[in-house]
Design a protein around this motif. Structure first.
Motif, PDB file in Angstrom:
ATOM      1  N   LYS A 165     -30.227 -24.750  23.934  1.00 59.50           N
ATOM      2  CA  LYS A 165     -28.856 -24.764  23.412  1.00 59.50           C
ATOM      3  C   LYS A 165     -28.157 -26.081  23.749  1.00 59.50           C
ATOM      4  CE  LYS A 165     -24.401 -22.361  23.509  1.00 59.50           C
ATOM      5  NZ  LYS A 165     -23.738 -23.591  23.149  1.00 59.50           N
ATOM      6  N   LEU A 166     -28.314 -26.544  24.976  1.00 59.12           N
ATOM      7  CA  LEU A 166     -27.688 -27.810  25.373  1.00 59.12           C
ATOM      8  C   LEU A 166     -28.261 -28.975  24.564  1.00 59.12           C
ATOM      9  CD1 LEU A 166     -27.497 -27.251  29.228  1.00 59.12           C
ATOM     10  CD2 LEU A 166     -25.539 -27.504  27.674  1.00 59.12           C
ATOM     11  N   LYS A 167     -29.557 -28.968  24.314  1.00 61.06           N
ATOM     12  CA  LYS A 167     -30.166 -30.015  23.481  1.00 61.06           C
ATOM     13  C   LYS A 167     -29.549 -30.013  22.088  1.00 61.06           C
ATOM     14  CE  LYS A 167     -34.761 -30.459  25.544  1.00 61.06           C
ATOM     15  NZ  LYS A 167     -36.203 -30.293  25.304  1.00 61.06           N
ATOM     16  N   LYS A 168     -29.393 -28.828  21.509  1.00 65.69           N
ATOM     17  CA  LYS A 168     -28.771 -28.724  20.178  1.00 65.69           C
ATOM     18  C   LYS A 168     -27.333 -29.220  20.191  1.00 65.69           C
ATOM     19  CE  LYS A 168     -31.618 -24.941  18.548  1.00 65.69           C
ATOM     20  NZ  LYS A 168     -31.730 -23.496  18.368  1.00 65.69           N
ATOM     21  N   ASP A 169     -26.667 -29.084  21.344  1.00 66.59           N
ATOM     22  CA  ASP A 169     -25.285 -29.551  21.497  1.00 66.59           C
ATOM     23  C   ASP A 169     -25.202 -31.030  21.856  1.00 66.59           C
ATOM     24  OD1 ASP A 169     -24.383 -27.012  20.870  1.00 66.59           O
ATOM     25  OD2 ASP A 169     -24.026 -26.441  22.962  1.00 66.59           O
ATOM     26  N   GLY A 170     -26.350 -31.729  21.854  1.00 71.75           N
ATOM     27  CA  GLY A 170     -26.362 -33.173  22.064  1.00 71.75           C
ATOM     28  C   GLY A 170     -26.515 -33.629  23.504  1.00 71.75           C
ATOM     29  N   PHE A 171     -26.893 -32.739  24.402  1.00 71.87           N
ATOM     30  CA  PHE A 171     -27.086 -33.119  25.799  1.00 71.87           C
ATOM     31  C   PHE A 171     -28.474 -33.690  26.023  1.00 71.87           C
ATOM     32  CE2 PHE A 171     -23.465 -30.409  26.338  1.00 71.87           C
ATOM     33  CZ  PHE A 171     -22.842 -30.816  27.505  1.00 71.87           C
ATOM     34  N   ASP A 172     -28.548 -34.707  26.873  1.00 70.72           N
ATOM     35  CA  ASP A 172     -29.825 -35.176  27.401  1.00 70.72           C
ATOM     36  C   ASP A 172     -30.097 -34.335  28.640  1.00 70.72           C
ATOM     37  OD1 ASP A 172     -30.199 -37.219  25.535  1.00 70.72           O
ATOM     38  OD2 ASP A 172     -29.116 -38.671  26.755  1.00 70.72           O
ATOM     39  N   ILE A 173     -31.296 -33.793  28.746  1.00 71.35           N
ATOM     40  CA  ILE A 173     -31.671 -32.973  29.897  1.00 71.35           C
ATOM     41  C   ILE A 173     -32.421 -33.873  30.872  1.00 71.35           C
ATOM     42  CG2 ILE A 173     -32.774 -30.852  30.685  1.00 71.35           C
ATOM     43  CD1 ILE A 173     -30.574 -30.431  28.501  1.00 71.35           C
ATOM     44  N   ILE A 174     -31.845 -34.044  32.052  1.00 66.89           N
ATOM     45  CA  ILE A 174     -32.424 -34.931  33.063  1.00 66.89           C
ATOM     46  C   ILE A 174     -32.808 -34.098  34.277  1.00 66.89           C
ATOM     47  CG2 ILE A 174     -32.049 -36.915  34.563  1.00 66.89           C
ATOM     48  CD1 ILE A 174     -29.913 -37.886  32.596  1.00 66.89           C
ATOM     49  N   THR A 226     -26.819 -45.159  31.720  1.00 64.66           N
ATOM     50  CA  THR A 226     -26.238 -44.165  30.820  1.00 64.66           C
ATOM     51  C   THR A 226     -25.063 -44.814  30.106  1.00 64.66           C
ATOM     52  OG1 THR A 226     -24.769 -43.297  32.533  1.00 64.66           O
ATOM     53  CG2 THR A 226     -26.927 -42.236  32.305  1.00 64.66           C
ATOM     54  N   ASN A 227     -24.541 -44.127  29.099  1.00 63.98           N
ATOM     55  CA  ASN A 227     -23.377 -44.691  28.412  1.00 63.98           C
ATOM     56  C   ASN A 227     -22.201 -43.730  28.528  1.00 63.98           C
ATOM     57  OD1 ASN A 227     -23.123 -42.961  25.946  1.00 63.98           O
ATOM     58  ND2 ASN A 227     -25.207 -43.721  25.599  1.00 63.98           N
ATOM     59  N   PRO A 228     -20.983 -44.217  28.323  1.00 66.20           N
ATOM     60  CA  PRO A 228     -19.789 -43.400  28.545  1.00 66.20           C
ATOM     61  C   PRO A 228     -19.691 -42.156  27.664  1.00 66.20           C
ATOM     62  CG  PRO A 228     -19.199 -45.720  28.277  1.00 66.20           C
ATOM     63  CD  PRO A 228     -20.651 -45.594  27.964  1.00 66.20           C
ATOM     64  N   ASN A 229     -20.327 -42.159  26.509  1.00 65.98           N
ATOM     65  CA  ASN A 229     -20.240 -41.014  25.599  1.00 65.98           C
ATOM     66  C   ASN A 229     -21.417 -40.065  25.716  1.00 65.98           C
ATOM     67  OD1 ASN A 229     -17.830 -42.034  24.494  1.00 65.98           O
ATOM     68  ND2 ASN A 229     -19.018 -43.440  23.245  1.00 65.98           N
ATOM     69  N   GLN A 230     -22.314 -40.349  26.620  1.00 64.84           N
ATOM     70  CA  GLN A 230     -23.514 -39.542  26.771  1.00 64.84           C
ATOM     71  C   GLN A 230     -23.168 -38.172  27.370  1.00 64.84           C
ATOM     72  OE1 GLN A 230     -26.480 -41.731  28.895  1.00 64.84           O
ATOM     73  NE2 GLN A 230     -28.105 -40.250  28.499  1.00 64.84           N
ATOM     74  N   LYS A 231     -23.817 -37.136  26.856  1.00 68.62           N
ATOM     75  CA  LYS A 231     -23.688 -35.786  27.394  1.00 68.62           C
ATOM     76  C   LYS A 231     -24.958 -35.505  28.194  1.00 68.62           C
ATOM     77  CE  LYS A 231     -21.868 -32.811  24.321  1.00 68.62           C
ATOM     78  NZ  LYS A 231     -21.724 -32.106  23.013  1.00 68.62           N
ATOM     79  N   ILE A 232     -24.775 -35.143  29.478  1.00 69.63           N
ATOM     80  CA  ILE A 232     -25.920 -35.015  30.373  1.00 69.63           C
ATOM     81  C   ILE A 232     -25.917 -33.654  31.052  1.00 69.63           C
ATOM     82  CG2 ILE A 232     -26.974 -35.899  32.499  1.00 69.63           C
ATOM     83  CD1 ILE A 232     -25.904 -38.675  31.687  1.00 69.63           C
ATOM     84  N   ALA A 233     -27.096 -33.036  31.071  1.00 67.84           N
ATOM     85  CA  ALA A 233     -27.328 -31.825  31.852  1.00 67.84           C
ATOM     86  C   ALA A 233     -28.341 -32.189  32.939  1.00 67.84           C
ATOM     87  CB  ALA A 233     -27.871 -30.706  30.970  1.00 67.84           C
ATOM     88  N   LEU A 234     -27.908 -32.082  34.193  1.00 66.22           N
ATOM     89  CA  LEU A 234     -28.777 -32.412  35.329  1.00 66.22           C
ATOM     90  C   LEU A 234     -29.443 -31.133  35.820  1.00 66.22           C
ATOM     91  CD1 LEU A 234     -29.763 -34.612  37.311  1.00 66.22           C
ATOM     92  CD2 LEU A 234     -27.839 -33.953  38.802  1.00 66.22           C
ATOM     93  N   LEU A 235     -30.774 -31.096  35.747  1.00 71.02           N
ATOM     94  CA  LEU A 235     -31.552 -29.935  36.166  1.00 71.02           C
ATOM     95  C   LEU A 235     -31.983 -30.095  37.617  1.00 71.02           C
ATOM     96  CD1 LEU A 235     -33.108 -27.280  35.622  1.00 71.02           C
ATOM     97  CD2 LEU A 235     -34.983 -28.697  34.731  1.00 71.02           C
TER      98      LEU A 235
END
Length: 167
Positions: free
Chosen positions: A85-94, A110-119
């Motif tokens: 779901k997070l990937k579909k919402d544009g998050f990079d999974i790290i 990283t860039n200021p507009n990046q969406k990140i999910a930290l696992l």
């Protein structure tokens, strides 16, 4: 400011998760997803036995110091489902994990507009191979002493600070 969420998977210690809540609050993390056997605070509609939920919440509060009441969180069963779901919402999974191909934290860009999910993974064994395959990449914190890794809550703070302050 970047949109950052944390995926806390199989964190066994209430003190570690409390510290993660406090760090996430201080750094403006948008949400924590607690999965696997990660303990989580009581919430409206909690289906756990009240005495168990209350006990875990008290233990978490010892290190979160109220952050468990501030940071939005969600207790989830299926970590893979939320990753998708997070990937579909544009998050990079790290993944925060030492792997042969992990990016050393000081070299992370990283860039200021990046969406990140930290696992985050389990304290002793880390993140399983099947979950690592779901991630876009992994990052690791260089070690200069004799130990091979930091405590998960300490590593989370170091990684989140770099991710959030990097632009």
């Amino acid at each position: 400011m970047k949109e950052v969420v944390v995926l806390a998977h199989n964190i066994r210690s209430t003190h570690n998760i409390g510290s993660i809540f406090r760090t996430c609050e201080g750094l403006g993390v948008k949400k924590i997803f607690c999965s696997g056997y990660t303990p989580f605070p009581t919430f409206q509609g909690d289906k756990r036995l009240p005495h168990i939920a209350d006990k875990l919440t008290r233990q978490i509060a010892k290190t979160s110091l109220g952050a468990e009441k501030i940071v939005p969180f969600l207790a989830i069963q299926d970590i893979t489902e939320i990753i998708n779901k997070l990937k579909k919402d544009g998050f990079d999974i790290i993944a925060l994990e030492q792997t042969p191909n992990s990016v050393i934290l000081p070299k992370l860009k990283t860039n200021p507009n990046q969406k990140i999910a930290l696992l985050l993974g389990e304290e002793v064994h880390g993140i399983t191979q099947n979950l690592l395959k779901e991630c876009d990449y992994s990052i690791e914190i260089p070690m200069f002493g004799q130990k091979e890794s930091f405590n998960v809550s300490v590593a989370t703070g170091i990684a989140l600070y770099k991710i959030i302050c990097d632009s």
